[in-house]
Design an enzyme around this catalytic site. Sequence first.
Site, short mmCIF file in Angstrom:
data_model
loop_
_atom_site.label_atom_id
_atom_site.label_comp_id
_atom_site.label_asym_id
_atom_site.label_seq_id
_atom_site.Cartn_x
_atom_site.Cartn_y
_atom_site.Cartn_z
CE LYS A 1 -18.92 -5.19 38.90
NZ LYS A 1 -17.64 -5.90 38.60
CB ALA B 1 -18.20 -7.44 48.64
CG ASP C 1 -17.04 -5.10 45.58
OD1 ASP C 1 -17.99 -4.52 45.03
OD2 ASP C 1 -16.86 -6.33 45.50
O1 MRU Z 1 -17.82 -8.19 40.12
P1 MRU Z 1 -18.94 -8.47 41.07
O2 MRU Z 1 -20.18 -8.93 40.39
O3 MRU Z 1 -18.52 -9.38 42.19
O4 MRU Z 1 -19.25 -7.05 41.69
C1 MRU Z 1 -20.23 -6.94 42.69
C2 MRU Z 1 -20.48 -5.55 43.11
O5 MRU Z 1 -19.86 -4.61 42.65
C3 MRU Z 1 -21.48 -5.35 44.18
O6 MRU Z 1 -22.09 -4.10 44.05
C4 MRU Z 1 -20.77 -5.39 45.54
O7 MRU Z 1 -20.03 -6.56 45.67
C5 MRU Z 1 -21.70 -5.28 46.65
S1 MRU Z 1 -22.57 -6.81 46.86
C6 MRU Z 1 -23.71 -6.75 47.98
#
Ligand code: MRU
Length: 345
Positions: A243, A50, A232
């Site tokens: 996620k 994110a 996110d």
């Molecule tokens: O699909 P992604 O790899 O972008 O998903 C990322 C996540 O779910 C992370 O846990 C979230 O962005 C937090 S990042 C510090």
Amino acid sequence: MSGYTPIRILPGEGIEVLDQTLLPHEERYLRLDTVAGVAEAIRSLRVRGAPLLGVTGACGMAIAGEERGAGPEALAQAATELKATRPTAVDLGAMVDEALTAAGEAGGEGERRAALWGFAERALTRQRERDAALARHGRELPGLEGAVLTHCNTGGLATGGEGTALAVIAEAWRSGRIERCYATETRPLLQGARLTMWELGALGIPGTLLPDTAAASLIASGQVSAVITGADRIAANGDGANKVGTYGLAAVAARHGVPFYLAAPLSTFDANTPSGEAIPIEFRGEDEVGGFGDERWSPDGGGVYNPAFDVTPAELIAGIVCESGVLRPPYGPAIAALTAQNVDG
Ligand code: MRU
């Protein structure tokens, strides 16, 4: 940081991003100098996480200024294209909009371009500062001792700084509070297996990889003292999207009296989204579930259910760590106060 950075900003020219789809086997930087290239890199998760999506979105707007000119119509069109790439992480849309505002406040074409690059560089610097503060607040969390479990990837690769949940874990490890980090593989794109295990290795933290499906029995066995993930988008009431699979981990952790925490900068809080039900969830394609890369293992045409994120209800979250400290339930009032302050930066 441990010697790698997921993004390099080259003002006036473009950006270089570490292609995360190739990790851990290949560390290749990709030069991006078009809006379409930035959008493709975001959509295909060459850049991801994110906070890093927010920084990349800001860079995409600066690139738009060079490629298409920094007039209001061209920038508005680029903003629409960049925001359409991935809907769940609030940082992306918010940073693109902020970049648009920064350009709007500048004078002529040249000033607008300079303002966009300045904004993108500040976004990355600010993210690094936020990560460091967040990690310091998080290291004393109750239960963060012995072995912890995390999901997906929340290290420097996901933010451009030290990370969120993984930065907290690193601080707790450096201060001798934890000895091991369990990382879920994170199907279907394997951010845990490919990226978190790579980052744990770079940080020198003992890591243990497990299939997502083994997390419930691991938690039930009593070998995990806390679960901590990133987010996110965190709604105004504290419901948090992260996620896919995070909700299941939080539910199982609650069942066994293990604290479940979110770690996220204030930029991930969305005061305009009242609760988790209103968070837009990204659904991705059949190809990611029925195979990996060029390999197929499922018959074609069977249909898939492939949400990239799920929402953990606030009542399952023991605390939310951000750069201002640790929030405890009920989250609504604290989030309202903090996001109002954050409007100014
Ligand atoms: O699909 P992604 O790899 O972008 O998903 C990322 C996540 O779910 C992370 O846990 C979230 O962005 C937090 S990042 C510090």
